[in-house]
Design a protein around this motif. Structure first.
Motif, PDB file in Angstrom:
ATOM      1  N   LEU A  83      35.056  25.533  26.963  1.00  7.00           N
ATOM      2  CA  LEU A  83      35.505  24.420  27.790  1.00  7.00           C
ATOM      3  C   LEU A  83      34.296  23.510  27.971  1.00  7.00           C
ATOM      4  CD1 LEU A  83      38.092  23.499  29.415  1.00  7.00           C
ATOM      5  CD2 LEU A  83      36.757  24.134  31.419  1.00  7.00           C
ATOM      6  N   GLU A  93      38.780  21.090  25.485  1.00  2.00           N
ATOM      7  CA  GLU A  93      38.620  22.400  24.863  1.00  2.00           C
ATOM      8  C   GLU A  93      38.157  22.258  23.415  1.00  2.00           C
ATOM      9  OE1 GLU A  93      42.421  24.087  27.312  1.00  2.00           O
ATOM     10  OE2 GLU A  93      42.424  24.139  25.142  1.00  2.00           O
ATOM     11  N   ARG A 344      42.105  25.079  29.578  1.00  2.00           N
ATOM     12  CA  ARG A 344      41.869  24.128  30.658  1.00  2.00           C
ATOM     13  C   ARG A 344      42.870  24.344  31.781  1.00  2.00           C
ATOM     14  NH1 ARG A 344      40.367  18.209  31.594  1.00  2.00           N
ATOM     15  NH2 ARG A 344      41.566  17.869  33.455  1.00  2.00           N
TER      16      ARG A 344
END
Ligand code: SAH
Ligand code: SF4
Length: 373
Positions: A83, A93, A344
Motif C-alpha cells: 500500500l 495499491e 486499501r
C-alpha cells in the motif's frame, strides 16, 4: 510547489538540474543509475555521488513520490502486496509477483501498478469501482510504484522487475497522458521492453486507437467479461459509450498498428457470464481477433452477491474454448484481490478516512522516506 519527482526527468532535464547545482554534466549518468538501483532508497544512499550533490538533489527533487505504508505477503512470499501513500496522503495499491522459470518460460518479476486513486467506471464486481474516482496518478507516481516494488523485491532476494502490468486501481486509458508518460519512462530508463508492459483497459475505444499511434507497441489487455452488449454494459459500464462492435474496431486497429496480439480478460462470475453460450461467443471473438484469452475466476468482493463458479462450471467453460490460446489465472496474479482495491478497503476499515479522502496516518512508521522538501 511540490518538488519534481526525479524518476520522470529525462537525461536533458536532469543534466540541467545537475549543472544548475554547479556539478559537472557527467554526474548526470551517475544520478540516473542511482535512481534505478533497487538498493538506493534516497539520494543519501547514492554513495557514488559527492555529499554536496546528494544534499542539493534532495532539496531540489523528490527521490520518490510515494512511501510504502503497508507490506503483506501471499503465496508463500511470491506475491508481495504494497500500500503506497502519495504526497497528498491518498493511497494506491501495488503488487509484486515472482514467478520461477519453467520449462517453457523464463523467471518473471511482475509489478502490478495503479494508474488512478479509485476509478470512475464502477464495474459492479470490482472493489476499486465501488470507491469512485478520487484522482489520477501522475507519471512519476506510476513509475515510482515500480521502483518501490523493485526495492522490496530486492530486499526479499527477488527481482529484478521484468514485467509491468497496469491492472491495479484505475482505468489507465482514462488517465492517458500520465500513463503514456510512465510507459515511455519504463521503456527508456527502466529498460523494460514494450511487449513486457501490459495496459489493461475496460475498453475506452478512442484511447486505444490513440495508443496505437504512440509508437510504443505495449501489450493491450481488454477486460471483455461479456460477449453481448446487454450483459457487458451491466458488467463494464464503459460499454455503454463504446459497445463491443466499436471496441473491436479499436482492438483490430491496435493489433494492426503494433503487430501485438491482444489479450482478452474474462472475470468468471458464477451464474452471470459462465454459460456455454458466453464461452462460445468468447471463443468466436478470440478467433476473429486472434487474441489470447485470460480467464480469472472472480475474486471475492465484500458486499457483492457474486462469486466465482464452482470448479466443474469453470472446467466446462474452459472446455468450450478449445482451439483458443487461453490461460487460466487462479487467485494469484495481477488481479489478485490486492490489485483491485481490496487491500486499501481493508485498511480503510482499520484506519480513518479523512474528509479529503486521504487515510489517517499509518499505525506503523513508513519504511521509506523520500525527500519531498
Ligand atoms: N481498469 C482496468 C485495469 C484495472 S482492473 C480494467 O478494467 O481493465 C484489472 C483487471 O482486474 C480487469 O480485468 C478487471 O476486470 C479485473 N477485476 C476487477 N475486479 C475483479 C475481481 N473482483 N475479480 C477478478 N478480477 C477483477
Ligand atoms: Fe475501474 Fe477496471 Fe475496476 Fe472496472 S475493473 S471499476 S474499469 S478498475
Amino acid at each position: 510547489m511540490e518538488p519534481v519527482g526525479v524518476s520522470t526527468l529525462d537525461a536533458v532535464a536532469l543534466r540541467a538540474v545537475v549543472e544548475a547545482l554547479g556539478m559537472p554534466a557527467w554526474r548526470t549518468k551517475q544520478v540516473r543509475e542511482a535512481v534505478w538501483r533497487p538498493t538506493v532508497r534516497s539520494f543519501d544512499d547514492a554513495l557514488q555521488l559527492p555529499v554536496a550533490l546528494r544534499t542539493a538533489l534532495g532539496q531540489r527533487l523528490c527521490f520518490s513520490t510515494l512511501d510504502i505504508v503497508e507490506e503483506s505477503e501471499a503465496d508463500s512470499g511470491a506475491t508481495i502486496k504494497l500500500l503506497c501513500s502519495l504526497g497528498d496522503g491518498q493511497t494506491v495499491e501495488t503488487v509484486a509477483m515472482e514467478s520461477p522459470a519453467t520449462d517453457t518460460s523464463r523467471r518473471r518479476s511482475t509489478v502490478c501498478v495503479s494508474s488512478q486513486v479509485g476509478c470512475a467506471i464502477g464495474c459492479p464486481f470490482c472493489m476499486t469501482g465501488q470507491m469512485g474516482l478520487r484522482r489520477n496518478c501522475t507519471a512519476a507516481e506510476i513509475v515510482d510504484q515500480v521502483r518501490a516494488a523493485a526495492t522490496v523485491l530486492c530486499t526479499h532476494g527477488l527481482g529484478p522487475v521484468t514485467h509491468v502490468v497496469f491492472m491495479g486501481m484505475g482505468e489507465p486509458l482514462a488517465n492517458y497522458t500520465e500513463v503514456v508518460g510512465a510507459l515511455r519512462v519504463l521503456t527508456r530508463d527502466a529498460g523494460i521492453s514494450a511487449r513486457r508492459l501490459t495496459v489493461s483497459t475496460s475498453g475506452v475505444a478512442p484511447a486505444i486507437e490513440r495508443l496505437a499511434g504512440e509508437g510504443l507497441a505495449v501489450t493491450l489487455a481488454i477486460s471483455l467479461h461479456a460477449a453481448t452488449n446487454e450483459l457487458r454494459s451491466r458488467l463494464v459500464p464503459t460499454n455503454k459509450a463504446y459497445p463491443i462492435e466499436r471496441l473491436l474496431v479499436a482492438a483490430r486497429r491496435y493489433a494492426e498498428a503494433t503487430g501485438r496480439r491482444i489479450s482478452l480478460e474474462w472475470c468468471l462470475i458464477g451464474g452471470i457470464n459462465d454459460s456455454d453460450d458466453e464461452a462460445r461467443s468468447l471463443r468466436d471473438l478470440a478467433h476473429e481477433l486472434r487474441a489470447h484469452v485470460n480467464i480469472i475466476p472472480m475474486n471475492h468482493v465484500d458486499g457483492s452477491p457474486w462469486a466465482p463458479p464452482d470448479s466443474a462450471t469453470v472446467q466446462r467453460f474452459m472446455d468450450q474454448l478449445r482451439g483458443v490460446r487461453v490461460t487460466f489465472r487462479g487467485s494469484r496474479g495481477a488481479t489478485s484481490n490486492a490489485a483491485c482495491g481490496q487491500l486499501r478497503a481493508t485498511l480503510e476499515r482499520r484506519r480513518t478516512v479523512q474528509p479529503d479522502g486521504s487515510l489517517s496516518p499509518p499505525a506503523r512508521p513508513s519504511r521509506r522516506t523520500p525527500a519531498p522538501v
